[in-house]
Design an enzyme around this catalytic site. Structure first.
Site, PDB file in Angstrom:
ATOM      1  N   GLU A 101       0.844  -1.200   0.000  1.00 28.68           N
ATOM      2  CA  GLU A 101       0.000   0.000   0.000  1.00 28.68           C
ATOM      3  C   GLU A 101       0.881   1.253   0.000  1.00 28.68           C
ATOM      4  O   GLU A 101       1.998   1.236   0.505  1.00 28.68           O
ATOM      5  CB  GLU A 101      -0.917  -0.079   1.238  1.00 28.68           C
ATOM      6  CG  GLU A 101      -1.967   0.959   1.425  1.00 28.68           C
ATOM      7  CD  GLU A 101      -2.872   1.290   0.255  1.00 28.68           C
ATOM      8  OE1 GLU A 101      -2.361   1.539  -0.848  1.00 28.68           O
ATOM      9  OE2 GLU A 101      -4.092   1.403   0.474  1.00 28.68           O
ATOM     10  N   ASP A 102       0.369   2.303  -0.586  1.00 35.57           N
ATOM     11  CA  ASP A 102       1.133   3.553  -0.654  1.00 35.57           C
ATOM     12  C   ASP A 102       1.128   4.297   0.678  1.00 35.57           C
ATOM     13  O   ASP A 102       2.160   4.694   1.194  1.00 35.57           O
ATOM     14  CB  ASP A 102       0.601   4.467  -1.780  1.00 35.57           C
ATOM     15  CG  ASP A 102      -0.928   4.602  -1.766  1.00 35.57           C
ATOM     16  OD1 ASP A 102      -1.596   4.127  -0.814  1.00 35.57           O
ATOM     17  OD2 ASP A 102      -1.465   5.191  -2.722  1.00 35.57           O
ATOM     18  N   ASP A 105      -3.710   5.589   6.434  1.00 36.76           N
ATOM     19  CA  ASP A 105      -4.219   6.697   7.243  1.00 36.76           C
ATOM     20  C   ASP A 105      -5.120   6.108   8.322  1.00 36.76           C
ATOM     21  O   ASP A 105      -4.636   5.687   9.364  1.00 36.76           O
ATOM     22  CB  ASP A 105      -4.928   7.695   6.315  1.00 36.76           C
ATOM     23  CG  ASP A 105      -5.337   8.975   7.028  1.00 36.76           C
ATOM     24  OD1 ASP A 105      -4.940   9.158   8.186  1.00 36.76           O
ATOM     25  OD2 ASP A 105      -6.063   9.790   6.432  1.00 36.76           O
ATOM     26  N   PHE A 155      -1.566  16.522   3.519  1.00 39.95           N
ATOM     27  CA  PHE A 155      -1.909  15.850   2.272  1.00 39.95           C
ATOM     28  C   PHE A 155      -0.665  15.769   1.393  1.00 39.95           C
ATOM     29  O   PHE A 155      -0.128  16.785   0.972  1.00 39.95           O
ATOM     30  CB  PHE A 155      -3.048  16.557   1.540  1.00 39.95           C
ATOM     31  CG  PHE A 155      -3.591  15.710   0.429  1.00 39.95           C
ATOM     32  CD1 PHE A 155      -4.491  14.688   0.704  1.00 39.95           C
ATOM     33  CD2 PHE A 155      -3.155  15.895  -0.874  1.00 39.95           C
ATOM     34  CE1 PHE A 155      -4.961  13.860  -0.311  1.00 39.95           C
ATOM     35  CE2 PHE A 155      -3.619  15.074  -1.889  1.00 39.95           C
ATOM     36  CZ  PHE A 155      -4.533  14.063  -1.606  1.00 39.95           C
ATOM     37  N   VAL A 156      -0.216  14.549   1.146  1.00 42.75           N
ATOM     38  CA  VAL A 156       1.029  14.371   0.399  1.00 42.75           C
ATOM     39  C   VAL A 156       0.770  13.788  -0.991  1.00 42.75           C
ATOM     40  O   VAL A 156      -0.215  13.084  -1.202  1.00 42.75           O
ATOM     41  CB  VAL A 156       2.032  13.488   1.175  1.00 42.75           C
ATOM     42  CG1 VAL A 156       2.436  14.158   2.471  1.00 42.75           C
ATOM     43  CG2 VAL A 156       1.482  12.097   1.450  1.00 42.75           C
ATOM     44  N   ARG A 168       1.337  11.825  -9.569  1.00 37.54           N
ATOM     45  CA  ARG A 168       1.779  10.453  -9.261  1.00 37.54           C
ATOM     46  C   ARG A 168       3.212  10.202  -9.717  1.00 37.54           C
ATOM     47  O   ARG A 168       3.923   9.366  -9.173  1.00 37.54           O
ATOM     48  CB  ARG A 168       0.867   9.422  -9.955  1.00 37.54           C
ATOM     49  CG  ARG A 168      -0.545   9.364  -9.404  1.00 37.54           C
ATOM     50  CD  ARG A 168      -1.213   8.085  -9.922  1.00 37.54           C
ATOM     51  NE  ARG A 168      -2.661   8.104  -9.787  1.00 37.54           N
ATOM     52  CZ  ARG A 168      -3.330   7.744  -8.694  1.00 37.54           C
ATOM     53  NH1 ARG A 168      -2.679   7.393  -7.625  1.00 37.54           N
ATOM     54  NH2 ARG A 168      -4.652   7.762  -8.675  1.00 37.54           N
TER      55      ARG A 168
END
Ligand code: 5GP
Length: 182
Positions: A101-102, A105, A155-156, A168
């Site tokens: 997973e990237d 959160d 927020f990245v 991306r």
């Protein structure tokens, strides 16, 4: 380093830092999965870049597969109610699944996925997340076994992560300027 995108406020993790993180994770995973039947499952689309790097940093035999999910409701806030848009092509029964997973959160998306994949009877199931927004006092719904690095509550974008499908392809992770999304 290449020039920073004008929409990016701060670079959090440079290309070089990312490479070192991925190398470390690859070594750890290679050790842990010796003699196992490893299948990496990436969640489209954000995890694609990390997947491409991570798989090359792992030196035990593996296969890869992909899933795409869509969250209901507000994209900025995970609801945990997830619809599978693209399912696996592979049978994972008896195999050692590692979800790639990237960013983690709330963990609600992954909690749902782990439950869903567990019902297919893999031998094991773990999570490798590149970033973890493990903010103090905030409990994630799942506990990832492999964590690239911790991420502040901002927020990245970059390294696979998007805003409205952009950014991306940035080779680094950076905080997006608030005026871009407000
Ligand atoms: P969770 O279910 O863990 O709350 O949400 C995880 C998903 O939310 C990630 O896979 C990603 O799509 C999205 N997400 C969470 N934080 C960020 C962020 O800072 N930047 C981007 N681009 N996506 C994020």
């Amino acid at each position: 380093m290449s020039t920073v995108h004008p929409d990016v406020e701060t670079v959090l993790f440079s290309e070089e830092e990312i490479a070192a993180i991925v190398k470390r994770l690859g070594q750890q995973i290679s050790q842990d999965y010796q003699g196992k039947d490893l299948v990496l499952i990436a969640v489209l689309r954000g995890a694609v870049v990390f997947m491409g790097d991570l798989m090359r940093a792992i030196d035990v035999p593996l296969s890869i597969d992909f899933m795409a999910v869509s969250s209901y409701g507000d994209k900025a806030k995970s609801s945990g109610i997830v619809r599978i848009v693209k399912d696996l092509d592979m049978d994972i029964k008896g195999r050692d699944v590692l979800i790639v997973e990237d960013i983690l959160d709330s963990g609600l998306t992954l909690k749902y996925l782990m439950k869903n994949l567990s019902s297919r009877h893999p031998a094991s199931i773990e999570v490798a997340t590149f970033l973890w927004k493990d903010i103090e006092g905030k409990q994630a719904a799942i506990n990832p076994k492999y964590v690239g690095t911790h991420c502040p509550d901002a927020f990245v974008v970059g390294y696979g992560l998007d805003f409205a499908e952009r950014y991306r392809n940035l080779p680094y992770v950076g905080i997006l300027k608030p005026e871009v999304y407000s």
